[in-house]
Design a protein around this motif. Structure first.
Motif, mmCIF file in Angstrom:
data_model
loop_
_atom_site.group_PDB
_atom_site.id
_atom_site.type_symbol
_atom_site.label_atom_id
_atom_site.label_comp_id
_atom_site.label_asym_id
_atom_site.label_seq_id
_atom_site.Cartn_x
_atom_site.Cartn_y
_atom_site.Cartn_z
ATOM 1 N N TYR A 264 0.831 -1.191 0.000
ATOM 2 C CA TYR A 264 0.000 0.000 0.000
ATOM 3 C C TYR A 264 0.873 1.251 0.000
ATOM 4 O O TYR A 264 0.669 2.160 -0.779
ATOM 5 C CB TYR A 264 -0.927 0.007 1.231
ATOM 6 N N ALA B 222 -4.339 6.335 -2.047
ATOM 7 C CA ALA B 222 -5.551 6.408 -1.225
ATOM 8 C C ALA B 222 -6.671 6.994 -2.075
ATOM 9 O O ALA B 222 -6.507 8.044 -2.710
ATOM 10 C CB ALA B 222 -5.301 7.253 0.014
ATOM 11 N N SER C 30 -6.221 -2.771 0.948
ATOM 12 C CA SER C 30 -5.874 -1.799 -0.080
ATOM 13 C C SER C 30 -5.048 -2.492 -1.148
ATOM 14 O O SER C 30 -4.115 -3.217 -0.828
ATOM 15 C CB SER C 30 -5.056 -0.661 0.525
ATOM 16 N N ASP D 34 -9.444 0.679 -1.623
ATOM 17 C CA ASP D 34 -9.095 0.722 -0.208
ATOM 18 C C ASP D 34 -10.394 0.704 0.586
ATOM 19 O O ASP D 34 -11.463 0.451 0.016
ATOM 20 C CB ASP D 34 -8.179 1.911 0.132
#
Length: 194
Positions: free
Chosen positions: A22, A28, A60, A181
């Protein structure tokens, strides 16, 4: 359910690997939406409707998309997951069927072993506890205990329509980028910069 200390250590190790992935390359989704208003407005970045449940150890994940269109038949799902994933995400348009599962624990483990980053299923999965133990990210509409047909019907590498993306102006295509995510799933025509 209580985990043994060995199982807890394994779970922690898998979680660290997912988190490292991630940090290394997953954008994000909330940040991506905030910083890419022009891409959202043009349709080059699309947000899938929030209809998917989260499964697997990696909450994620991201990667280039490989598409598959099937209906209540998972032979082609297995065929693709038997290939090297190289960090890609398999997006399966299962027609939204809630009558059987297209991915189970064995396929989840196969995907993990072959280096797939994640699987998004517009349909159901099964063997949830097994999939939740795999070091891969999985999104699906829900779970169903019945396995699918084994006839080999479907189409690989075709544009697919899932979770309202067509409303935003286009299908999901091979080679686009998917970012998932805990906040949701994005599909971008090209890789987003961090």
């Amino acid at each position: 359910m209580f985990l043994t200390s060995e199982a807890c250590l394994l779970e922690t190790a898998v979680s660290k690997i997912c988190n490292r992935r991630y940090m290394a390359g997953v954008v994000a989704t909330a940040e991506a939406c905030d910083s890419n208003a022009a891409l959202l407005a043009s349709g080059d970045l699309r947000v899938l409707q929030p209809v998917f449940q989260i499964y697997g150890q990696c909450r994620s994940f991201s990667g280039p998309v490989v598409t598959l269109k099937v209906f209540e038949d998972n032979v082609l799902v297995r065929e693709l997951l038997e290939t090297r994933g190289e960090g890609k995400v398999l997006v399966i348009d299962g027609g939204g069927s809630m009558r059987c599962a297209l991915v189970g624990g064995n396929l989840g483990q196969l995907a993990h072993n072959n280096g797939w980053s994640g699987i998004v299923v517009n349909g159901c999965i099964r063997d949830v506890d097994e999939i939740n133990g795999c070091g891969i990210g999985v999104r699906a509409l829900g779970s169903h205990p019945l396995k699918s047909n084994k006839k080999g019907h479907g189409d690989k590498h075709v544009p697919v329509y899932i979770a309202g993306v067509y409303i935003a102006g286009s299908f999901i295509r091979d080679g686009e980028w998917l970012y998932a995510d805990s906040d949701g799933i994005l599909v971008s025509k090209s890789e987003l910069s961090i």
